[in-house]
Design a protein around this motif. Sequence first.
Motif, PDB file in Angstrom:
ATOM      1  N   SER A   1       0.854  -1.187   0.000  1.00  0.00           N
ATOM      2  CA  SER A   1       0.000   0.000   0.000  1.00  0.00           C
ATOM      3  C   SER A   1       0.886   1.231   0.000  1.00  0.00           C
ATOM      4  O   SER A   1       2.080   1.162   0.289  1.00  0.00           O
ATOM      5  CB  SER A   1      -0.927   0.002   1.219  1.00  0.00           C
ATOM      6  N   GLY A   2       0.290   2.345  -0.323  1.00  0.00           N
ATOM      7  CA  GLY A   2       1.005   3.604  -0.321  1.00  0.00           C
ATOM      8  C   GLY A   2       0.025   4.754  -0.275  1.00  0.00           C
ATOM      9  O   GLY A   2      -1.187   4.564  -0.406  1.00  0.00           O
ATOM     10  N   ALA A   3       0.557   5.935  -0.083  1.00  0.00           N
ATOM     11  CA  ALA A   3      -0.283   7.130  -0.001  1.00  0.00           C
ATOM     12  C   ALA A   3       0.563   8.342  -0.345  1.00  0.00           C
ATOM     13  O   ALA A   3       1.794   8.284  -0.331  1.00  0.00           O
ATOM     14  CB  ALA A   3      -0.873   7.271   1.397  1.00  0.00           C
ATOM     15  N   GLY A   4      -0.110   9.420  -0.648  1.00  0.00           N
ATOM     16  CA  GLY A   4       0.600  10.648  -0.958  1.00  0.00           C
ATOM     17  C   GLY A   4      -0.359  11.791  -1.215  1.00  0.00           C
ATOM     18  O   GLY A   4      -1.531  11.742  -0.838  1.00  0.00           O
ATOM     19  N   ARG A   5       0.184  12.798  -1.889  1.00  0.00           N
ATOM     20  CA  ARG A   5      -0.572  14.005  -2.206  1.00  0.00           C
ATOM     21  C   ARG A   5      -0.649  14.160  -3.710  1.00  0.00           C
ATOM     22  O   ARG A   5       0.266  13.760  -4.432  1.00  0.00           O
ATOM     23  CB  ARG A   5       0.118  15.223  -1.604  1.00  0.00           C
ATOM     24  N   GLY A   6      -1.733  14.762  -4.166  1.00  0.00           N
ATOM     25  CA  GLY A   6      -1.900  14.994  -5.595  1.00  0.00           C
ATOM     26  C   GLY A   6      -2.431  16.377  -5.883  1.00  0.00           C
ATOM     27  O   GLY A   6      -3.088  16.991  -5.042  1.00  0.00           O
ATOM     28  N   THR A   7      -2.130  16.837  -7.072  1.00  0.00           N
ATOM     29  CA  THR A   7      -2.679  18.086  -7.599  1.00  0.00           C
ATOM     30  C   THR A   7      -3.087  17.827  -9.036  1.00  0.00           C
ATOM     31  O   THR A   7      -2.327  17.214  -9.793  1.00  0.00           O
ATOM     32  CB  THR A   7      -1.617  19.217  -7.578  1.00  0.00           C
ATOM     33  N   ASN A   8      -4.279  18.243  -9.394  1.00  0.00           N
ATOM     34  CA  ASN A   8      -4.745  18.101 -10.772  1.00  0.00           C
ATOM     35  C   ASN A   8      -5.215  19.442 -11.303  1.00  0.00           C
ATOM     36  O   ASN A   8      -5.853  20.214 -10.581  1.00  0.00           O
ATOM     37  CB  ASN A   8      -5.909  17.112 -10.870  1.00  0.00           C
ATOM     38  N   VAL A   9      -4.901  19.684 -12.558  1.00  0.00           N
ATOM     39  CA  VAL A   9      -5.433  20.821 -13.303  1.00  0.00           C
ATOM     40  C   VAL A   9      -6.373  20.239 -14.345  1.00  0.00           C
ATOM     41  O   VAL A   9      -5.956  19.408 -15.164  1.00  0.00           O
ATOM     42  CB  VAL A   9      -4.314  21.633 -13.987  1.00  0.00           C
ATOM     43  N   LEU A  10      -7.631  20.634 -14.286  1.00  0.00           N
ATOM     44  CA  LEU A  10      -8.638  20.174 -15.228  1.00  0.00           C
ATOM     45  C   LEU A  10      -9.003  21.304 -16.170  1.00  0.00           C
ATOM     46  O   LEU A  10      -9.020  22.470 -15.765  1.00  0.00           O
ATOM     47  CB  LEU A  10      -9.900  19.720 -14.481  1.00  0.00           C
ATOM     48  N   VAL A  11      -9.285  20.974 -17.413  1.00  0.00           N
ATOM     49  CA  VAL A  11      -9.737  21.962 -18.395  1.00  0.00           C
ATOM     50  C   VAL A  11     -11.019  21.456 -19.047  1.00  0.00           C
ATOM     51  O   VAL A  11     -11.219  20.259 -19.203  1.00  0.00           O
ATOM     52  CB  VAL A  11      -8.666  22.250 -19.477  1.00  0.00           C
ATOM     53  N   ARG A  12     -11.863  22.404 -19.404  1.00  0.00           N
ATOM     54  CA  ARG A  12     -13.079  22.059 -20.134  1.00  0.00           C
ATOM     55  C   ARG A  12     -12.790  22.260 -21.619  1.00  0.00           C
ATOM     56  O   ARG A  12     -12.419  23.352 -22.047  1.00  0.00           O
ATOM     57  CB  ARG A  12     -14.248  22.942 -19.712  1.00  0.00           C
ATOM     58  N   ARG A  13     -12.945  21.182 -22.368  1.00  0.00           N
ATOM     59  CA  ARG A  13     -12.741  21.229 -23.816  1.00  0.00           C
ATOM     60  C   ARG A  13     -13.866  20.448 -24.489  1.00  0.00           C
ATOM     61  O   ARG A  13     -14.198  19.341 -24.034  1.00  0.00           O
ATOM     62  CB  ARG A  13     -11.401  20.639 -24.216  1.00  0.00           C
ATOM     63  N   ASP A  14     -14.400  20.995 -25.542  1.00  0.00           N
ATOM     64  CA  ASP A  14     -15.465  20.331 -26.298  1.00  0.00           C
ATOM     65  C   ASP A  14     -16.600  19.876 -25.389  1.00  0.00           C
ATOM     66  O   ASP A  14     -17.139  18.782 -25.544  1.00  0.00           O
ATOM     67  CB  ASP A  14     -14.910  19.153 -27.106  1.00  0.00           C
ATOM     68  N   GLY A  15     -16.934  20.711 -24.415  1.00  0.00           N
ATOM     69  CA  GLY A  15     -18.068  20.442 -23.549  1.00  0.00           C
ATOM     70  C   GLY A  15     -17.827  19.466 -22.414  1.00  0.00           C
ATOM     71  O   GLY A  15     -18.748  19.141 -21.671  1.00  0.00           O
ATOM     72  N   GLY A  16     -16.598  18.971 -22.257  1.00  0.00           N
ATOM     73  CA  GLY A  16     -16.311  18.030 -21.175  1.00  0.00           C
ATOM     74  C   GLY A  16     -15.014  18.371 -20.472  1.00  0.00           C
ATOM     75  O   GLY A  16     -14.223  19.177 -20.953  1.00  0.00           O
ATOM     76  N   TRP A  17     -14.810  17.763 -19.332  1.00  0.00           N
ATOM     77  CA  TRP A  17     -13.595  17.989 -18.551  1.00  0.00           C
ATOM     78  C   TRP A  17     -12.522  16.981 -18.922  1.00  0.00           C
ATOM     79  O   TRP A  17     -12.816  15.833 -19.246  1.00  0.00           O
ATOM     80  CB  TRP A  17     -13.902  17.883 -17.054  1.00  0.00           C
ATOM     81  N   LEU A  18     -11.261  17.427 -18.849  1.00  0.00           N
ATOM     82  CA  LEU A  18     -10.089  16.578 -19.103  1.00  0.00           C
ATOM     83  C   LEU A  18      -8.999  16.941 -18.093  1.00  0.00           C
ATOM     84  O   LEU A  18      -8.904  18.084 -17.647  1.00  0.00           O
ATOM     85  CB  LEU A  18      -9.531  16.808 -20.523  1.00  0.00           C
ATOM     86  N   VAL A  19      -8.140  15.987 -17.789  1.00  0.00           N
ATOM     87  CA  VAL A  19      -6.977  16.265 -16.952  1.00  0.00           C
ATOM     88  C   VAL A  19      -5.882  16.841 -17.856  1.00  0.00           C
ATOM     89  O   VAL A  19      -5.466  16.217 -18.828  1.00  0.00           O
ATOM     90  CB  VAL A  19      -6.446  14.996 -16.255  1.00  0.00           C
ATOM     91  N   LEU A  20      -5.419  18.051 -17.535  1.00  0.00           N
ATOM     92  CA  LEU A  20      -4.338  18.683 -18.274  1.00  0.00           C
ATOM     93  C   LEU A  20      -2.999  18.470 -17.562  1.00  0.00           C
ATOM     94  O   LEU A  20      -1.953  18.392 -18.207  1.00  0.00           O
ATOM     95  CB  LEU A  20      -4.608  20.180 -18.443  1.00  0.00           C
ATOM     96  N   HIS A  21      -3.055  18.365 -16.237  1.00  0.00           N
ATOM     97  CA  HIS A  21      -1.825  18.148 -15.463  1.00  0.00           C
ATOM     98  C   HIS A  21      -2.159  17.370 -14.202  1.00  0.00           C
ATOM     99  O   HIS A  21      -3.187  17.606 -13.570  1.00  0.00           O
ATOM    100  CB  HIS A  21      -1.199  19.495 -15.072  1.00  0.00           C
ATOM    101  N   GLU A  22      -1.278  16.421 -13.872  1.00  0.00           N
ATOM    102  CA  GLU A  22      -1.399  15.684 -12.619  1.00  0.00           C
ATOM    103  C   GLU A  22      -0.018  15.593 -12.006  1.00  0.00           C
ATOM    104  O   GLU A  22       0.953  15.282 -12.708  1.00  0.00           O
ATOM    105  CB  GLU A  22      -1.970  14.291 -12.855  1.00  0.00           C
ATOM    106  N   HIS A  23       0.054  15.868 -10.711  1.00  0.00           N
ATOM    107  CA  HIS A  23       1.311  15.772  -9.980  1.00  0.00           C
ATOM    108  C   HIS A  23       1.032  14.941  -8.733  1.00  0.00           C
ATOM    109  O   HIS A  23       0.269  15.364  -7.861  1.00  0.00           O
ATOM    110  CB  HIS A  23       1.816  17.161  -9.598  1.00  0.00           C
ATOM    111  N   LEU A  24       1.633  13.761  -8.660  1.00  0.00           N
ATOM    112  CA  LEU A  24       1.500  12.891  -7.503  1.00  0.00           C
ATOM    113  C   LEU A  24       2.842  12.777  -6.806  1.00  0.00           C
ATOM    114  O   LEU A  24       3.867  12.612  -7.462  1.00  0.00           O
ATOM    115  CB  LEU A  24       1.030  11.490  -7.919  1.00  0.00           C
TER     116      LEU A  24
END
Length: 124
Positions: A99-122
Amino acid sequence: MTDPAAEPAAFLRRYEQATNSHDLQRVLPLIAEDAVYWFSDGSHRGRAEIAGAIERTFATIRDETYEISDVEWVALAPGHAVCRYRFSWTGVVDGQARSGAGRGTNVLVRRDGGWLVLHEHLSS
């Protein structure tokens, strides 16, 4: 009044569920073509590189359960959202329960009417 975090929060739950499916074809459509991911094993630019990193994780951690918790939305706008959170995982690595654990940061963008992950930092 509607909660401005409701749509990005629902997207983040779908992203977590897709990750737990261990089906790359469910995860990739949620990631922007020009995304950048920062993982402990390095940086991955573009959906193809990110796909390789995710595939390696799926192959290394068998029967993984990935959980996102304590989500804080630090920026919300109609076209983007940024959150930080805690993550944890359990699974089998080399035949041993891990098992493991940590911290994350995500940047989401709306494109073509939906959300997408543009950046993830774990980070652990």
